[in-house]
Design a protein around this motif. Structure first.
Motif, PDB file in Angstrom:
ATOM      1  N   LEU A  65      19.815 -33.783 -35.945  1.00 43.44           N
ATOM      2  CA  LEU A  65      19.709 -35.101 -35.323  1.00 43.44           C
ATOM      3  C   LEU A  65      21.082 -35.697 -35.032  1.00 43.44           C
ATOM      4  CD1 LEU A  65      16.770 -36.661 -37.375  1.00 43.44           C
ATOM      5  CD2 LEU A  65      16.708 -35.756 -35.041  1.00 43.44           C
ATOM      6  N   THR A  66      22.054 -35.482 -35.916  1.00 43.21           N
ATOM      7  CA  THR A  66      23.392 -36.018 -35.664  1.00 43.21           C
ATOM      8  C   THR A  66      24.045 -35.302 -34.479  1.00 43.21           C
ATOM      9  OG1 THR A  66      24.442 -34.563 -37.304  1.00 43.21           O
ATOM     10  CG2 THR A  66      23.773 -36.753 -38.045  1.00 43.21           C
ATOM     11  N   LYS A  67      23.766 -34.022 -34.308  1.00 42.43           N
ATOM     12  CA  LYS A  67      24.306 -33.284 -33.164  1.00 42.43           C
ATOM     13  C   LYS A  67      23.686 -33.788 -31.862  1.00 42.43           C
ATOM     14  CE  LYS A  67      24.926 -29.133 -35.912  1.00 42.43           C
ATOM     15  NZ  LYS A  67      24.433 -27.771 -36.149  1.00 42.43           N
ATOM     16  N   ILE A  68      22.392 -33.991 -31.876  1.00 39.67           N
ATOM     17  CA  ILE A  68      21.699 -34.489 -30.687  1.00 39.67           C
ATOM     18  C   ILE A  68      22.171 -35.901 -30.350  1.00 39.67           C
ATOM     19  CG2 ILE A  68      19.450 -35.146 -29.740  1.00 39.67           C
ATOM     20  CD1 ILE A  68      18.294 -32.826 -31.526  1.00 39.67           C
ATOM     21  N   ALA A  85      33.158 -33.915 -30.923  1.00 34.58           N
ATOM     22  CA  ALA A  85      33.339 -32.665 -30.171  1.00 34.58           C
ATOM     23  C   ALA A  85      32.772 -31.473 -30.933  1.00 34.58           C
ATOM     24  CB  ALA A  85      34.818 -32.451 -29.871  1.00 34.58           C
ATOM     25  N   ARG A  86      32.988 -31.438 -32.251  1.00 33.90           N
ATOM     26  CA  ARG A  86      32.437 -30.344 -33.077  1.00 33.90           C
ATOM     27  C   ARG A  86      30.912 -30.375 -33.086  1.00 33.90           C
ATOM     28  NH1 ARG A  86      36.654 -31.695 -36.565  1.00 33.90           N
ATOM     29  NH2 ARG A  86      35.238 -32.925 -37.814  1.00 33.90           N
ATOM     30  N   ARG A  87      30.337 -31.550 -33.167  1.00 31.82           N
ATOM     31  CA  ARG A  87      28.875 -31.659 -33.180  1.00 31.82           C
ATOM     32  C   ARG A  87      28.276 -31.174 -31.860  1.00 31.82           C
ATOM     33  NH1 ARG A  87      28.533 -37.701 -35.916  1.00 31.82           N
ATOM     34  NH2 ARG A  87      29.299 -37.049 -37.968  1.00 31.82           N
ATOM     35  N   VAL A  88      28.873 -31.572 -30.752  1.00 29.53           N
ATOM     36  CA  VAL A  88      28.362 -31.142 -29.450  1.00 29.53           C
ATOM     37  C   VAL A  88      28.558 -29.632 -29.283  1.00 29.53           C
ATOM     38  CG1 VAL A  88      28.664 -31.349 -26.948  1.00 29.53           C
ATOM     39  CG2 VAL A  88      28.651 -33.403 -28.380  1.00 29.53           C
ATOM     40  N   ALA A  89      29.712 -29.122 -29.686  1.00 32.24           N
ATOM     41  CA  ALA A  89      29.962 -27.680 -29.591  1.00 32.24           C
ATOM     42  C   ALA A  89      28.977 -26.895 -30.448  1.00 32.24           C
ATOM     43  CB  ALA A  89      31.396 -27.366 -30.000  1.00 32.24           C
ATOM     44  N   SER A  90      28.669 -27.411 -31.622  1.00 29.71           N
ATOM     45  CA  SER A  90      27.707 -26.752 -32.503  1.00 29.71           C
ATOM     46  C   SER A  90      26.313 -26.752 -31.882  1.00 29.71           C
ATOM     47  CB  SER A  90      27.685 -27.453 -33.864  1.00 29.71           C
ATOM     48  OG  SER A  90      26.758 -26.848 -34.723  1.00 29.71           O
ATOM     49  N   GLU A 131      25.671 -26.830 -28.680  1.00 30.87           N
ATOM     50  CA  GLU A 131      25.730 -25.857 -27.594  1.00 30.87           C
ATOM     51  C   GLU A 131      25.606 -24.429 -28.127  1.00 30.87           C
ATOM     52  OE1 GLU A 131      28.481 -28.085 -24.256  1.00 30.87           O
ATOM     53  OE2 GLU A 131      29.492 -27.127 -25.946  1.00 30.87           O
ATOM     54  N   ASP A 132      26.273 -24.145 -29.240  1.00 30.89           N
ATOM     55  CA  ASP A 132      26.171 -22.814 -29.851  1.00 30.89           C
ATOM     56  C   ASP A 132      24.744 -22.504 -30.272  1.00 30.89           C
ATOM     57  OD1 ASP A 132      28.863 -22.353 -29.485  1.00 30.89           O
ATOM     58  OD2 ASP A 132      29.412 -22.834 -31.564  1.00 30.89           O
ATOM     59  N   GLU A 133      24.089 -23.474 -30.895  1.00 30.30           N
ATOM     60  CA  GLU A 133      22.711 -23.270 -31.338  1.00 30.30           C
ATOM     61  C   GLU A 133      21.771 -23.022 -30.161  1.00 30.30           C
ATOM     62  OE1 GLU A 133      21.281 -26.429 -33.837  1.00 30.30           O
ATOM     63  OE2 GLU A 133      22.962 -26.220 -35.229  1.00 30.30           O
ATOM     64  N   LEU A 134      21.988 -23.746 -29.077  1.00 30.05           N
ATOM     65  CA  LEU A 134      21.127 -23.612 -27.902  1.00 30.05           C
ATOM     66  C   LEU A 134      21.501 -22.412 -27.044  1.00 30.05           C
ATOM     67  CD1 LEU A 134      20.968 -27.365 -26.834  1.00 30.05           C
ATOM     68  CD2 LEU A 134      19.199 -26.059 -28.035  1.00 30.05           C
ATOM     69  N   GLY A 135      22.741 -21.952 -27.187  1.00 28.76           N
ATOM     70  CA  GLY A 135      23.201 -20.816 -26.398  1.00 28.76           C
ATOM     71  C   GLY A 135      23.493 -21.169 -24.950  1.00 28.76           C
ATOM     72  N   VAL A 136      23.841 -22.431 -24.701  1.00 33.89           N
ATOM     73  CA  VAL A 136      24.115 -22.883 -23.336  1.00 33.89           C
ATOM     74  C   VAL A 136      25.133 -24.020 -23.385  1.00 33.89           C
ATOM     75  CG1 VAL A 136      22.208 -24.548 -23.295  1.00 33.89           C
ATOM     76  CG2 VAL A 136      23.020 -23.567 -21.164  1.00 33.89           C
ATOM     77  N   ARG A 137      25.983 -24.087 -22.385  1.00 29.80           N
ATOM     78  CA  ARG A 137      26.936 -25.190 -22.294  1.00 29.80           C
ATOM     79  C   ARG A 137      26.219 -26.414 -21.735  1.00 29.80           C
ATOM     80  NH1 ARG A 137      32.242 -26.248 -22.865  1.00 29.80           N
ATOM     81  NH2 ARG A 137      32.617 -24.083 -23.414  1.00 29.80           N
ATOM     82  N   LEU A 138      26.371 -27.543 -22.433  1.00 30.85           N
ATOM     83  CA  LEU A 138      25.736 -28.788 -22.014  1.00 30.85           C
ATOM     84  C   LEU A 138      26.704 -29.692 -21.262  1.00 30.85           C
ATOM     85  CD1 LEU A 138      23.820 -29.567 -25.332  1.00 30.85           C
ATOM     86  CD2 LEU A 138      22.896 -28.544 -23.246  1.00 30.85           C
ATOM     87  N   ILE A 139      27.985 -29.595 -21.624  1.00 25.08           N
ATOM     88  CA  ILE A 139      29.013 -30.458 -21.037  1.00 25.08           C
ATOM     89  C   ILE A 139      30.216 -29.602 -20.667  1.00 25.08           C
ATOM     90  CG2 ILE A 139      30.601 -32.372 -21.467  1.00 25.08           C
ATOM     91  CD1 ILE A 139      28.549 -33.493 -23.435  1.00 25.08           C
ATOM     92  N   ASN A 140      30.661 -29.717 -19.420  1.00 20.13           N
ATOM     93  CA  ASN A 140      31.927 -29.111 -19.009  1.00 20.13           C
ATOM     94  C   ASN A 140      33.021 -30.118 -19.310  1.00 20.13           C
ATOM     95  OD1 ASN A 140      30.972 -26.634 -17.929  1.00 20.13           O
ATOM     96  ND2 ASN A 140      30.292 -27.736 -16.096  1.00 20.13           N
TER      97      ASN A 140
END
Length: 93
Positions: A28-31, A58-63, A65-74
């Motif tokens: 939830l904190t990552k989302i 930045a670490r939360r968003v990167a994590s 993205e890693d979990e989802l296997g897709v880049r969400l933000i360029n």
């Protein structure tokens, strides 16, 4: 009655009560970090909103993205843009 938490494999004693395990809270904190970045338009503004460091956001968003296997933000040093996958994820979040 007992039930096993699917995330952390811990047996919960009273499943009738709403219990969120630590891993669910982490998700939830990552989302929330992702949503705040999209809505505020920057990692630093999202960090100010949550009263945490920019690198933490930045670490939360990167994590996420890693979990989802897709880049969400360029992102680069001067700007960020939400990817098509990020737009879809944001709409569903």
């Amino acid at each position: 009655r007992r039930i096993d938490c699917a995330h952390c494999k811990v047996t919960l004693q009273n499943p009738q009560r709403r219990i969120i395990c630590f891993l669910e809270m982490d998700d939830l904190t990552k989302i929330r970090a992702f949503i705040d970045v999209v809505e505020d338009g920057s990692f630093s503004a999202a960090a100010r909103r949550q009263a945490v460091s920019t690198s933490s956001i930045a670490r939360r968003v990167a994590s996420l993205e890693d979990e989802l296997g897709v880049r969400l933000i360029n992102r680069n040093t001067r700007s960020l843009s939400v990817t098509q996958a990020g737009e879809v994820y944001y709409e569903k979040a």
